[in-house]
Design an enzyme around this catalytic site. Structure first.
Site, PDB file in Angstrom:
ATOM      1  N   SER A 130       0.840  -1.080  -0.018  1.00 26.81           N
ATOM      2  CA  SER A 130      -0.038   0.053   0.093  1.00 26.81           C
ATOM      3  C   SER A 130       0.850   1.202  -0.151  1.00 26.81           C
ATOM      4  O   SER A 130       1.982   1.126   0.628  1.00 26.81           O
ATOM      5  CB  SER A 130      -0.954   0.060   1.241  1.00 26.81           C
ATOM      6  OG  SER A 130      -1.493   1.237   1.534  1.00 26.81           O
ATOM      7  N   TYR A 155      -1.743  -1.370  10.884  1.00 22.69           N
ATOM      8  CA  TYR A 155      -1.906  -1.585   9.571  1.00 22.69           C
ATOM      9  C   TYR A 155      -0.759  -1.446   8.935  1.00 22.69           C
ATOM     10  O   TYR A 155       0.046  -2.025   7.867  1.00 22.69           O
ATOM     11  CB  TYR A 155      -3.145  -1.338   8.950  1.00 22.69           C
ATOM     12  CG  TYR A 155      -3.307  -1.145   7.531  1.00 22.69           C
ATOM     13  CD1 TYR A 155      -3.560  -2.596   6.984  1.00 22.69           C
ATOM     14  CD2 TYR A 155      -3.373  -0.336   6.732  1.00 22.69           C
ATOM     15  CE1 TYR A 155      -3.580  -2.571   5.610  1.00 22.69           C
ATOM     16  CE2 TYR A 155      -3.205  -0.400   5.279  1.00 22.69           C
ATOM     17  CZ  TYR A 155      -3.464  -1.669   4.795  1.00 22.69           C
ATOM     18  OH  TYR A 155      -3.487  -1.496   3.548  1.00 22.69           O
ATOM     19  N   LYS A 159       2.282  -3.810   6.587  1.00 21.13           N
ATOM     20  CA  LYS A 159       2.781  -3.531   5.129  1.00 21.13           C
ATOM     21  C   LYS A 159       4.293  -3.481   5.020  1.00 21.13           C
ATOM     22  O   LYS A 159       4.853  -3.926   4.149  1.00 21.13           O
ATOM     23  CB  LYS A 159       1.925  -2.431   4.424  1.00 21.13           C
ATOM     24  CG  LYS A 159       0.309  -2.835   4.240  1.00 21.13           C
ATOM     25  CD  LYS A 159       0.287  -4.133   3.441  1.00 21.13           C
ATOM     26  CE  LYS A 159      -1.176  -4.594   3.228  1.00 21.13           C
ATOM     27  NZ  LYS A 159      -1.497  -5.850   2.956  1.00 21.13           N
TER      28      LYS A 159
HETATM   29  N1  UFG Z   1     -13.039  10.635   3.158  1.00 23.59           N
HETATM   30  C1  UFG Z   1     -14.239  11.236   3.801  1.00 23.59           C
HETATM   31  N2  UFG Z   1     -15.127  10.753   4.020  1.00 23.59           N
HETATM   32  C2  UFG Z   1     -15.487   9.588   4.346  1.00 23.59           C
HETATM   33  C3  UFG Z   1     -14.330   8.450   4.068  1.00 23.59           C
HETATM   34  C4  UFG Z   1     -13.230   9.094   3.499  1.00 23.59           C
HETATM   35  O1  UFG Z   1     -13.961  12.530   3.534  1.00 23.59           O
HETATM   36  O2  UFG Z   1     -16.388   9.026   4.858  1.00 23.59           O
HETATM   37  C5  UFG Z   1     -11.923  11.030   2.799  1.00 23.59           C
HETATM   38  C6  UFG Z   1     -10.566  11.048   3.758  1.00 23.59           C
HETATM   39  O3  UFG Z   1     -10.638  11.761   4.803  1.00 23.59           O
HETATM   40  C7  UFG Z   1      -9.600  10.913   2.473  1.00 23.59           C
HETATM   41  C8  UFG Z   1     -10.165  10.250   1.219  1.00 23.59           C
HETATM   42  O4  UFG Z   1     -11.735  10.433   1.581  1.00 23.59           O
HETATM   43  O5  UFG Z   1      -9.078  12.218   2.302  1.00 23.59           O
HETATM   44  C9  UFG Z   1      -9.903   8.853   0.958  1.00 23.59           C
HETATM   45  O6  UFG Z   1     -10.370   8.049   2.228  1.00 23.59           O
HETATM   46  P1  UFG Z   1     -10.429   6.436   2.049  1.00 23.59           P
HETATM   47  O7  UFG Z   1     -10.502   5.984   3.640  1.00 23.59           O
HETATM   48  O8  UFG Z   1     -11.010   6.013   1.218  1.00 23.59           O
HETATM   49  O9  UFG Z   1      -8.797   6.085   1.848  1.00 23.59           O
HETATM   50  P2  UFG Z   1      -7.518   6.271   2.645  1.00 23.59           P
HETATM   51  O10 UFG Z   1      -6.615   7.093   1.551  1.00 23.59           O
HETATM   52  O11 UFG Z   1      -7.610   6.816   3.774  1.00 23.59           O
HETATM   53  O12 UFG Z   1      -6.907   4.802   2.803  1.00 23.59           O
HETATM   54  C10 UFG Z   1      -6.197   4.160   1.909  1.00 23.59           C
HETATM   55  C11 UFG Z   1      -6.613   2.612   2.007  1.00 23.59           C
HETATM   56  C12 UFG Z   1      -5.755   2.407   3.220  1.00 23.59           C
HETATM   57  C13 UFG Z   1      -4.456   2.934   2.947  1.00 23.59           C
HETATM   58  C14 UFG Z   1      -4.200   4.240   2.648  1.00 23.59           C
HETATM   59  C15 UFG Z   1      -2.813   4.579   2.247  1.00 23.59           C
HETATM   60  O13 UFG Z   1      -8.067   2.384   2.382  1.00 23.59           O
HETATM   61  O14 UFG Z   1      -5.851   0.718   3.123  1.00 23.59           O
HETATM   62  O15 UFG Z   1      -5.075   4.581   1.632  1.00 23.59           O
HETATM   63  O16 UFG Z   1      -2.825   6.068   2.159  1.00 23.59           O
HETATM   64  F1  UFG Z   1      -3.649   2.385   4.044  1.00 23.59           F
END
Ligand code: UFG
Length: 341
Positions: A130, A155, A159
């Site tokens: 990741s 998590y 990785k």
């Molecule tokens: N977000 C919202 N509202 C929500 C969910 C997410 O605004 O209800 C925003 C988050 O703050 C972030 C973006 O949408 O800015 C993406 O969020 P995700 O949770 O979809 O993805 P992340 O980038 O946080 O996480 C992903 C993977 C993880 C990994 C990570 C690495 O899901 O497994 O990328 O950066 F670790």
């Protein structure tokens, strides 16, 4: 390419889409999954797309003796040419509450898979990593040489640790060839809408929450913070269609087959960053449906902005993305609608 490939976590989101691309490439995938975060409905979907159900070994990869026994059974029918190791827990927030669950499962599974590979003379391993290994990157786009800071979650540490375990094993004398694939943000679903992302509980990720909110199964989407130092104040990520990501696994296996030695990391992303508000707008453009949303506070642990420099994957693997953000969001919405049908 006619390889017999074990796909751990093959009933999961990225694993199931990769099974399709392996079959399209002439390979024989063998799904290894304990269905702890997936359902057997996925196999029905795969049957619908492929016209047959792939071979399945129901096993917990963290259970060493059960895993080795499963490899023995599979080896009775022919060589095991490669392993794609997806099986892992992946909820960042949960990992901070239950770190031992993550360490026990994600790390033991990887060690067991490598031991099984050694027992069966399997030399090609593709690992599901990741972009979380980069933490908050110093510069974006981020390439594979960027430093890996101390992980921000258990998590994330699993990785980093599993990448290290595979790298150490590849340097130990066993002729392992490994591709460490660092995914950015996979979204979307197969165009048939027969398989897709299926969060069993409250979705943590943006797109599955968004589609459930639009389907009125959840409260309106909360945008986590609009005071980040980005053009519109919301976080920036690199959203990649899961079918593009699936194809990269086939390209990686193909590439491993041509190497004499290898242990290489590859970023898998589109190379473009989009903010949360841009994702909402792209969804509305792609589907004509309005996304109910409100601005809320920041979510702990979120990095401000990250997107991939994916030029190494393009150069070495001959792989790049075909789908646009709109197409990925359209497919995510079609899948959500199919779930409700
Ligand atoms: N977000 C919202 N509202 C929500 C969910 C997410 O605004 O209800 C925003 C988050 O703050 C972030 C973006 O949408 O800015 C993406 O969020 P995700 O949770 O979809 O993805 P992340 O980038 O946080 O996480 C992903 C993977 C993880 C990994 C990570 C690495 O899901 O497994 O990328 O950066 F670790």
């Amino acid at each position: 390419m006619k390889k017999r490939v074990i796909v751990t976590g093959g009933a999961g989101y990225i694993g199931s889409h990769t099974v399709i691309e392996l079959v399209n490439a002439g390979c024989t995938p063998i799904v290894m999954d304990n269905f702890s975060n997936s359902t057997k409905e996925v196999l029905v979907g795969l049957h619908g797309i492929l016209g047959f159900e792939p071979e399945v070994e129901e096993v917990d990869c963290a259970d060493r003796s059960a895993l080795l026994a499963a490899f023995e059974r599979i080896a009775e029918d022919g060589s095991i040419d490669g392993i794609i190791h997806f099986a892992a827990f992946k909820a960042v927030g949960e990992s901070t509450q239950l770190p031992l669950k993550y360490y026990a499962n994600n790390i033991a599974s990887t060690v067991n898979i490598l031991e099984a590979a050694q027992q069966h003379g399997t030399t090609e391993v593709v690992f599901s990593s990741s972009c979380t290994v980069y933490g908050q990157p110093e510069a974006i786009p981020v390439d594979e040489s960027a430093p890996m800071p101390s992980a921000e979650s258990p998590y994330g540490y699993t990785k980093q640790a599993c990448e290290r375990i595979i790298t150490d094993f590849a340097a130990s004398g066993y002729p392992l060839k490994a591709a460490l694939l660092r995914y950015f943000n996979p979204i979307g679903a197969h165009s048939s809408s027969l398989i897709g992302e299926l969060p069993l509980n409250h979705p943590n990720n943006l797109v599955p929450y968004l589609t459930q909110a639009v389907a009125m199964l959840r409260d309106p989407l909360t945008v986590f913070g609009d005071d980040y130092p980005t053009p519109d104040g919301t976080c920036i990520r690199d959203y990649i269609h899961v079918m593009d990501l699936a194809k990269a696994h086939v390209a990686a296996l193909d590439w491993l087959g041509k190497q004499s030695t290898a242990c290489e990391a590859f970023n898998l992303g589109t190379g473009e960053g989009n903010s949360v508000l841009e994702v909402i707008q792209a969804f509305e453009r792609a589907t004509g449906v309005t996304v109910p949303h409100r601005i809320g506070p920041r979510r702990a642990g979120d990095v401000t902005a990250i997107f991939a420099d994916a030029s190494k994957a393009r150069r070495e693997l001959g792989w790049s993305c075909n789908f646009s953000l709109e197409e990925a969001l359209r497919d995510a919405w079609n899948w959500q609608q199919a779930l409700g049908a």
